[in-house]
Design an enzyme around this catalytic site. Sequence first.
Site, PDB file in Angstrom:
ATOM      1  N   SER A   1       0.828  -1.202   0.000  1.00  0.00           N
ATOM      2  CA  SER A   1       0.000   0.000   0.000  1.00  0.00           C
ATOM      3  C   SER A   1       0.868   1.260   0.000  1.00  0.00           C
ATOM      4  O   SER A   1       1.585   1.518  -0.953  1.00  0.00           O
ATOM      5  CB  SER A   1      -0.965  -0.031   1.189  1.00  0.00           C
ATOM      6  OG  SER A   1      -2.087   0.770   0.928  1.00  0.00           O
TER       7      SER A   1
ATOM      8  N   LYS B   1     -21.320  16.665   9.305  1.00  0.00           N
ATOM      9  CA  LYS B   1     -20.258  16.892  10.281  1.00  0.00           C
ATOM     10  C   LYS B   1     -19.927  15.627  11.073  1.00  0.00           C
ATOM     11  O   LYS B   1     -18.786  15.443  11.498  1.00  0.00           O
ATOM     12  CB  LYS B   1     -20.674  18.018  11.240  1.00  0.00           C
ATOM     13  CG  LYS B   1     -19.556  18.508  12.136  1.00  0.00           C
ATOM     14  CD  LYS B   1     -18.409  19.081  11.328  1.00  0.00           C
ATOM     15  CE  LYS B   1     -17.292  19.590  12.219  1.00  0.00           C
ATOM     16  NZ  LYS B   1     -16.129  20.030  11.446  1.00  0.00           N
TER      17      LYS B   1
END
Length: 343
Positions: A149, A204
């Site tokens: 990765s 949020k």
Amino acid sequence: MQEEQASAEKTGSKAGESRLSTPPTRRWITRGLVLLLMLSVLLNLGFYAWYQEYFTIAGGPTEQFETGDQFASDKIAIISITGTIMPPFTERILESIKTAHEDKQVKGILLEIDSPGGLVADSHQIYHRLVELRKKKPIVVSMKRMAASGGYYVAMGAGEEGVIFAEPTTWTGSLGVIIPRFDLSGLAEKVGVVSDPLKTGEFKDALNPFREMTQRERDIWDHILDESYQRFLNIITDNRKDLDYEQVKKLATGQIYPATDARENGLIDEIGYQEDALARLQEMTNLKKVRVIRYRHPVTLADILLGSAEASQVENRKQALLDSTVPRAMYFASWLGEVPGLQ
């Protein structure tokens, strides 16, 4: 007669107690000395850490001779990327890259990678600095146990002209992006926990673990993930001359590739060890005599007292629940089972 004997035994007992007991003054002196010794040790550790930090800021990492001709003026610098790519280790890696860039005696770079990946931003910062470095000095990559990765992402800093070596047992690949998230809504319902955050916008608390994610929220995060994913694919395409975008996309399923498969698929160039990578780099730089050095960073106070990994794990466990609401995109091999910040 019996009274005299009893009196004598009583007197002897008191004398024995007097000999065995320690005067109060002596006990306090001993305790004070022990306390002063502990304070002295802590102060010395603190002064040592401040001393190391001062000279690190002033002069960067120190050099340690690794192999080659110890008296050669030309150098090959080993920059090591080990463990999860995240602060404070990112700053140390960037400092090593800067030092190698500015040192005119350094003629080539061996990028040593043993990492499962890490944060997206940190991986890209390192890659960006390596791109600047390779414009002046060639880079050869030596993959150790793992370069997955984000570990593979930073390897792309070597560019098309660079050479990527992997050991026969190296695991690489795991190309993709992950944002860790737990769904604890079922558990919250069972124990009677209701999530009711005070917020200023609809999204949020999109990663709130105590409720299910809405489709609108999932669409937003899918878009964010895809942006990082596409950047990863394009960076591999730009830096692997034998791979085009579609080929890279077929490989970017998140799976791991052993060294033989990685070479067959064009993810690496050679199967070999660090000495093989160094020999190739020496050929590329046309150096007959060279001093191979490794950059080292001073141990911090946290490293001394707890060890950097242990200190990080302790802090991460404290923050695990709170951090589960914080978005952290990662180029990380999630199959390892533990994600930084969520151990």
